[in-house]
Scaffold this active site. Structure first.
Site, short mmCIF file in Angstrom:
data_model
loop_
_atom_site.label_atom_id
_atom_site.label_comp_id
_atom_site.label_asym_id
_atom_site.label_seq_id
_atom_site.Cartn_x
_atom_site.Cartn_y
_atom_site.Cartn_z
N ASN A 1 -10.75 -2.60 -6.08
CA ASN A 1 -9.89 -1.71 -6.91
C ASN A 1 -10.65 -1.40 -8.11
O ASN A 1 -10.32 -0.41 -8.78
CB ASN A 1 -8.60 -2.24 -7.32
N ASP B 1 0.77 -1.12 0.01
CA ASP B 1 -0.11 -0.09 -0.08
C ASP B 1 0.82 1.37 0.13
O ASP B 1 1.99 1.27 0.69
CB ASP B 1 -1.02 0.04 1.44
#
Length: 241
Positions: free
Chosen positions: A67, A19
């Site tokens: 996503n 991330d």
């Protein structure tokens, strides 16, 4: 330097939620995709560091089922990046004896990308060094739902007795059925959540949530987290003897 005894106590399987690529880029005044490209370069360094750290299995979270909610430009850029990564890295992965597998809802991806994924898996099938698993279009709940459907079909077909289904049965239907459960899960960028990643498999994993953004994640940081793990005592619900 990692000591031999630390390697023996260290994690065999490390899973990473990579991330912070977008924030890394925007903090430099660059588009988010610039950060994703920087993050892809970081993957090679960490894969190559695994043997020295005693890590046999590395699983990385490349693209989640959630996503798809990102902008079309970012999603398209990520899909292009995955295709380029496979095409560019195949030779290096084979040279480093890395076996690659993909997990996730593969039919939901572009057919050309699926073909590249199949080709990379086949090209590295005989490699017996580091096992790199890349989660694309992956969600832990989605994986369990898909596994449950396969299990239910076997029950309906008479291949499986429902009375014999237990917690050892479902893992045989998961995407990760040929892999050991992760020992250590790392999340970069300061977020302290697991984001639907390896929900079943990580029930007894150790976790490390660190502030470092993924493009800044280095072999040195990796080694430090491996050493931290080696100093922990894993009791799996028991008590210290």
């Amino acid at each position: 330097m990692t000591k031999p005894e630390d390697i023996r106590r260290g994690p065999r399987h490390v899973a990473i939620i990579m991330d912070g690529n977008g924030r890394w880029a925007t903090s430099r005044g660059r588009p988010r995709l610039f950060g994703h490209h920087a993050g892809a370069k970081r993957v090679r360094e960490i894969v190559e560091a695994c043997p020295d750290q005693g890590v046999k299995y590395l699983t990385i979270f490349g693209f989640s089922t959630e996503n798809w909610k990102r902008t079309q430009i970012e999603v398209a850029g990520l899909m292009s990046l995955f295709r380029r990564y496979i095409q560019k890295e195949t030779r290096a992965l084979k040279a480093n004896n890395v076996r690659v597998r993909f997990i996730g809802d593969r039919p939901g991806l572009d057919p050309k990308l699926q073909c590249l994924m199949d080709d990379l898996e086949e090209a590295t099938r005989e490699c017996d060094g580091t096992n790199l698993t890349i989660a694309l279009n992956y969600g832990g709940r989605d994986e369990v739902a898909r596994a449950t459907k396969r299990l239910a079909r076997d029950v309906a077909a008479g291949k499986l007795n429902p009375e014999e289904v237990n917690e050892e049965t479902l893992p045989k239907y998961l995407d990760t059925r040929v892999l050991p459960d992760p020992d250590l899960v790392i999340r970069t960028s300061g977020e302290a959540r697991i984001s639907n990643f390896l929900l079943w498999q990580s029930a007894y994993a150790e976790y490390e949530f660190i502030d470092t953004l993924w493009p800044d994640f280095s072999e040195e940081v990796f080694a430090r987290l491996i050493a931290n793990y080696a100093g922990r005592e894993r009791r799996y619900g028991g008590v210290k003897a």
